[in-house]
Design a protein around this motif. Structure first.
Motif, PDB file in Angstrom:
ATOM      1  N   PHE A   1       2.258  -3.068   9.024  1.00 31.52           N
ATOM      2  CA  PHE A   1       2.670  -4.381   8.500  1.00 31.52           C
ATOM      3  C   PHE A   1       2.941  -4.328   7.008  1.00 31.52           C
ATOM      4  CE2 PHE A   1       1.909  -8.626   6.796  1.00 31.52           C
ATOM      5  CZ  PHE A   1       2.738  -9.396   7.604  1.00 31.52           C
ATOM      6  N   PHE A   2       2.282  -3.433   6.307  1.00 29.60           N
ATOM      7  CA  PHE A   2       2.504  -3.318   4.859  1.00 29.60           C
ATOM      8  C   PHE A   2       3.963  -2.983   4.546  1.00 29.60           C
ATOM      9  CE2 PHE A   2      -2.180  -2.235   3.802  1.00 29.60           C
ATOM     10  CZ  PHE A   2      -2.477  -3.582   3.854  1.00 29.60           C
ATOM     11  N   GLY A   3       4.658  -2.377   5.516  1.00 30.64           N
ATOM     12  CA  GLY A   3       6.057  -2.025   5.288  1.00 30.64           C
ATOM     13  C   GLY A   3       6.962  -3.228   5.139  1.00 30.64           C
ATOM     14  N   VAL A   4       6.577  -4.367   5.718  1.00 31.95           N
ATOM     15  CA  VAL A   4       7.413  -5.579   5.625  1.00 31.95           C
ATOM     16  C   VAL A   4       6.872  -6.563   4.598  1.00 31.95           C
ATOM     17  CG1 VAL A   4       8.109  -5.341   8.026  1.00 31.95           C
ATOM     18  CG2 VAL A   4       6.174  -6.801   7.467  1.00 31.95           C
ATOM     19  N   LEU A   5       5.665  -6.339   4.113  1.00 31.12           N
ATOM     20  CA  LEU A   5       5.055  -7.291   3.177  1.00 31.12           C
ATOM     21  C   LEU A   5       5.905  -7.533   1.933  1.00 31.12           C
ATOM     22  CD1 LEU A   5       2.556  -9.045   2.568  1.00 31.12           C
ATOM     23  CD2 LEU A   5       1.554  -7.062   1.437  1.00 31.12           C
ATOM     24  N   PRO A   6       6.348  -6.491   1.207  1.00 29.02           N
ATOM     25  CA  PRO A   6       7.142  -6.759  -0.002  1.00 29.02           C
ATOM     26  C   PRO A   6       8.524  -7.337   0.288  1.00 29.02           C
ATOM     27  CG  PRO A   6       6.240  -4.519  -0.006  1.00 29.02           C
ATOM     28  CD  PRO A   6       6.105  -5.048   1.369  1.00 29.02           C
ATOM     29  N   PHE A   7       9.096  -7.011   1.439  1.00 32.43           N
ATOM     30  CA  PHE A   7      10.488  -7.369   1.702  1.00 32.43           C
ATOM     31  C   PHE A   7      10.664  -8.725   2.384  1.00 32.43           C
ATOM     32  CE2 PHE A   7      10.147  -2.728   1.774  1.00 32.43           C
ATOM     33  CZ  PHE A   7      11.042  -2.411   0.772  1.00 32.43           C
TER      34      PHE A   7
ATOM     35  N   VAL B   1      -2.703 -14.763  -2.773  1.00 31.77           N
ATOM     36  CA  VAL B   1      -2.418 -14.854  -1.340  1.00 31.77           C
ATOM     37  C   VAL B   1      -2.018 -13.483  -0.797  1.00 31.77           C
ATOM     38  CG1 VAL B   1      -0.872 -15.860   0.385  1.00 31.77           C
ATOM     39  CG2 VAL B   1      -1.776 -17.282  -1.464  1.00 31.77           C
ATOM     40  N   ILE B   2      -1.205 -12.738  -1.559  1.00 31.15           N
ATOM     41  CA  ILE B   2      -0.777 -11.401  -1.123  1.00 31.15           C
ATOM     42  C   ILE B   2      -1.980 -10.471  -0.970  1.00 31.15           C
ATOM     43  CG2 ILE B   2       0.482  -9.334  -1.838  1.00 31.15           C
ATOM     44  CD1 ILE B   2       2.503 -11.255  -3.179  1.00 31.15           C
ATOM     45  N   ILE B   3      -2.880 -10.494  -1.953  1.00 26.97           N
ATOM     46  CA  ILE B   3      -4.076  -9.649  -1.880  1.00 26.97           C
ATOM     47  C   ILE B   3      -4.967 -10.089  -0.723  1.00 26.97           C
ATOM     48  CG2 ILE B   3      -6.195  -9.014  -3.103  1.00 26.97           C
ATOM     49  CD1 ILE B   3      -4.576  -9.126  -5.701  1.00 26.97           C
ATOM     50  N   GLY B   4      -5.008 -11.401  -0.460  1.00 30.15           N
ATOM     51  CA  GLY B   4      -5.765 -11.897   0.682  1.00 30.15           C
ATOM     52  C   GLY B   4      -5.208 -11.372   1.997  1.00 30.15           C
ATOM     53  N   ILE B   5      -3.884 -11.366   2.121  1.00 31.62           N
ATOM     54  CA  ILE B   5      -3.242 -10.827   3.336  1.00 31.62           C
ATOM     55  C   ILE B   5      -3.562  -9.346   3.485  1.00 31.62           C
ATOM     56  CG2 ILE B   5      -1.021 -10.340   4.439  1.00 31.62           C
ATOM     57  CD1 ILE B   5       0.045 -12.867   3.001  1.00 31.62           C
ATOM     58  N   ILE B   6      -3.504  -8.613   2.380  1.00 33.01           N
ATOM     59  CA  ILE B   6      -3.827  -7.182   2.402  1.00 33.01           C
ATOM     60  C   ILE B   6      -5.281  -6.970   2.824  1.00 33.01           C
ATOM     61  CG2 ILE B   6      -4.137  -5.141   0.935  1.00 33.01           C
ATOM     62  CD1 ILE B   6      -1.697  -6.063  -0.650  1.00 33.01           C
ATOM     63  N   ALA B   7      -6.190  -7.847   2.337  1.00 39.85           N
ATOM     64  CA  ALA B   7      -7.602  -7.740   2.703  1.00 39.85           C
ATOM     65  C   ALA B   7      -7.793  -7.959   4.203  1.00 39.85           C
ATOM     66  CB  ALA B   7      -8.419  -8.759   1.909  1.00 39.85           C
TER      67      ALA B   7
ATOM     68  N   ASN C   1      -0.002   0.841  -4.026  1.00 35.42           N
ATOM     69  CA  ASN C   1       1.462   0.896  -4.074  1.00 35.42           C
ATOM     70  C   ASN C   1       2.087  -0.333  -3.424  1.00 35.42           C
ATOM     71  OD1 ASN C   1       1.734   3.286  -5.482  1.00 35.42           O
ATOM     72  ND2 ASN C   1       1.840   4.558  -3.656  1.00 35.42           N
ATOM     73  N   VAL C   2       1.468  -0.832  -2.355  1.00 35.89           N
ATOM     74  CA  VAL C   2       1.958  -2.056  -1.712  1.00 35.89           C
ATOM     75  C   VAL C   2       1.810  -3.238  -2.667  1.00 35.89           C
ATOM     76  CG1 VAL C   2       1.534  -3.692   0.164  1.00 35.89           C
ATOM     77  CG2 VAL C   2       1.523  -1.241   0.621  1.00 35.89           C
ATOM     78  N   ILE C   3       0.676  -3.318  -3.353  1.00 38.46           N
ATOM     79  CA  ILE C   3       0.470  -4.397  -4.329  1.00 38.46           C
ATOM     80  C   ILE C   3       1.490  -4.298  -5.459  1.00 38.46           C
ATOM     81  CG2 ILE C   3      -1.136  -5.353  -6.019  1.00 38.46           C
ATOM     82  CD1 ILE C   3      -3.422  -4.438  -4.210  1.00 38.46           C
ATOM     83  N   ALA C   4       1.735  -3.074  -5.935  1.00 36.99           N
ATOM     84  CA  ALA C   4       2.711  -2.878  -7.003  1.00 36.99           C
ATOM     85  C   ALA C   4       4.106  -3.271  -6.551  1.00 36.99           C
ATOM     86  CB  ALA C   4       2.692  -1.413  -7.461  1.00 36.99           C
ATOM     87  N   ALA C   5       4.476  -2.892  -5.324  1.00 34.10           N
ATOM     88  CA  ALA C   5       5.793  -3.255  -4.791  1.00 34.10           C
ATOM     89  C   ALA C   5       5.925  -4.767  -4.652  1.00 34.10           C
ATOM     90  CB  ALA C   5       6.025  -2.565  -3.444  1.00 34.10           C
ATOM     91  N   ALA C   6       4.853  -5.431  -4.210  1.00 34.95           N
ATOM     92  CA  ALA C   6       4.870  -6.894  -4.085  1.00 34.95           C
ATOM     93  C   ALA C   6       5.029  -7.550  -5.447  1.00 34.95           C
ATOM     94  CB  ALA C   6       3.591  -7.362  -3.408  1.00 34.95           C
TER      95      ALA C   6
END
Length: 468
Positions: free
Chosen positions: A68-74, A118-124, A154-159
């Motif tokens: 799912f992290f693959g679609v999070l930033p996009f 919210v993004i970090i919450g989703i990642i958690a 890296n996902v957080i940085a991309a977001a």
């Protein structure tokens, strides 16, 4: 007017506004993660029934299970930003937020903090579900520990990068379509230009081997592009260099967004851009992006010898691409402004597009000439790396690929030569293969020694020179 750069009340208001979308995305992320683990388990069960044996615990890199992290930033980040800053595209909403007793910079920072929370919450949530799944399926699935935290950061940085680019677009445009177009240009155009230009120039110079070290021109160094890039020597998923580079780039974008947001007129809401200059800049950049394939073809036509048929087909291709770019140039203006009368006004700007095309073509030719003129002395050559530029066929009509040969015979994926004094002081060839056993090492320096002949019939099958 409150002069604070951050407001807790605005931050909480942002969280309240994003709560429903955050819950929905978290639920989708949880279902996606659980589905991924169940799918992996089914593959293990199928393998057991097919071969009648259990292959043991299967290790995976974290990106393979946290799909799912693959679609999070996009997808998720753009949805959150569009929701949080939707008022910028509506005149009444824009006027309201500009009238509250907080500076524009305070609103930008506070609402951006809400989005990242919210993004970090989703990642958690995804991390928690992954932990539970690993506990449940610990006899079947394992995750390589070293790939977890670098990938998460890296996902957080991309977001953060996507959010910052969208905030720049929001600061200079006032419609949903123009927001998306400017965001895509900011995120992808610089990298696509460097990729096409460097790929075209160095692709025609086969003896130039790309550096294995991470640099700013490598696609893998950008966490956002790391989702599309898989490089053997540099895995962006597990590199802290990628994290640092992407965070720095995102911080620069955010600083630019901060400056532009503070200067954004409320009247921009509902308009394609804050001014005609910004509108023209986007139109030219969009058109230039379409012209890149034509520039690559033109560079090869000018610098690489081809037969007449190839030149004619390439010329037709260039003509078609530039036709498409011309249509896109006028269509861009028409869609964003919805004013047909503007089409005549933007014709003179085509001269800028032409000048940029000539300039880029000149840069590509200049880089090529520079590389061709580089002639190191013998003492300056420190190593050689063989590359495969084409597949040749041996006497028996079989494809003869040097890399395939070394890989099949010795398991070697990398061969290098270290040279000192132009080869007069030392010439050392190294590979990472395992073709020679330790006890056979003394035989490698014997006269006429070879491992290719065991019987007289083997003489007919010798295809390489391996005698000493």
């Amino acid at each position: 007017m409150n002069k604070k750069i951050f407001s807790g009340s605005l931050y909480c208001e942002g969280l309240h506004q994003l709560r429903l979308m955050g819950i929905v995305i978290s639920a989708v992320a949880a279902v996606s993660t659980i589905t991924t683990y169940i799918t992996m388990l089914l593959y293990t069960v199928i393998e057991y029934f097919e071969y009648g044996q259990y292959s043991g615990i299967t290790p995976f890199d974290f990106p393979e299970v946290a799909t799912f992290f693959g679609v999070l930033p996009f997808i998720c980040v753009p949805l959150l930003v569009m929701n949080m800053f939707s008022y910028l595209n509506k005149r009444n909403g824009s006027d309201f937020y500009h009238s509250i007793p907080y500076t524009r910079g305070c609103r930008l920072i506070s609402f951006s903090a809400s989005i990242m929370t919210v993004i970090i919450g989703i990642i958690a949530v995804v991390m928690l579900i992954n932990g539970i799944m690993l506990l449940v399926f610990h006899n079947f699935i394992a995750v390589t520990p070293g790939t977890v935290f670098p990938y998460v950061f890296n996902v957080i940085a991309a977001a953060f990068l996507v959010m910052s680019a969208m905030l720049i677009a929001k600061s200079v445009t006032g419609t949903g379509f123009s927001n998306v177009v400017f965001t895509l240009l900011l995120l992808f155009m610089p990298r696509l230009m460097t990729t096409v230009i460097s790929g075209t120039v160095y692709g025609g110079l086969a003896y130039l081997v790309p550096s294995e070290n991470t640099n700013i021109f490598s696609n893998g160094v950008n966490a956002l592009f790391g989702f599309f890039t898989f490089e053997s020597e540099f895995n962006s998923y597990s590199s802290w260099v990628t994290t640092a580079y992407t965070f720095v780039l995102a911080a620069i974008y955010f600083a630019v967004a901060y400056i532009l947001f503070k200067r954004r007129p409320s009247e921009t809401a509902g308009k394609s851009a804050t001014s005609r200059k910004v509108q023209g800049l986007g139109r030219i950049a969009f058109t230039l992006l379409i012209c890149l394939p034509a520039l690559a073809i033109l560079h090869n036509m000018i610098n690489c010898s081809s037969n007449d048929d190839v030149v004619i087909s390439d010329g037709i291709g260039v003509f078609i691409i530039y036709d498409a770019a011309l249509v896109a140039y006028f269509l861009y203006e028409l869609i964003l402004t919805r004013k047909p009368k503007n089409l005549l006004r933007i014709i003179p700007s085509l001269a800028i597009v032409l000048a940029l095309n000539i300039g880029i073509l000149g840069i590509m030719g200049g880089v090529r000439e520079y590389e061709l003129s580089f002639s190191p002395s013998a003492d300056e050559i420190t190593g050689i790396t063989p590359i495969n530029t084409s597949n040749e066929y041996n006497y028996y009509g079989e494809e003869d690929n040097n890399y395939d040969y070394f890989l099949k015979k010795a398991g070697a994926t990398k061969i290098t030569a270290e040279i000192r004094g132009g080869g007069t002081l030392m010439l050392k060839v190294l590979d990472n293969g395992k073709g020679i056993e330790r006890e056979d090492m003394p035989k490698t320096i014997l006269r006429h020694a070879t491992s290719k002949i065991k019987t007289a019939d083997d003489l007919d099958g010798v295809l390489t020179l391996g005698f000493r």
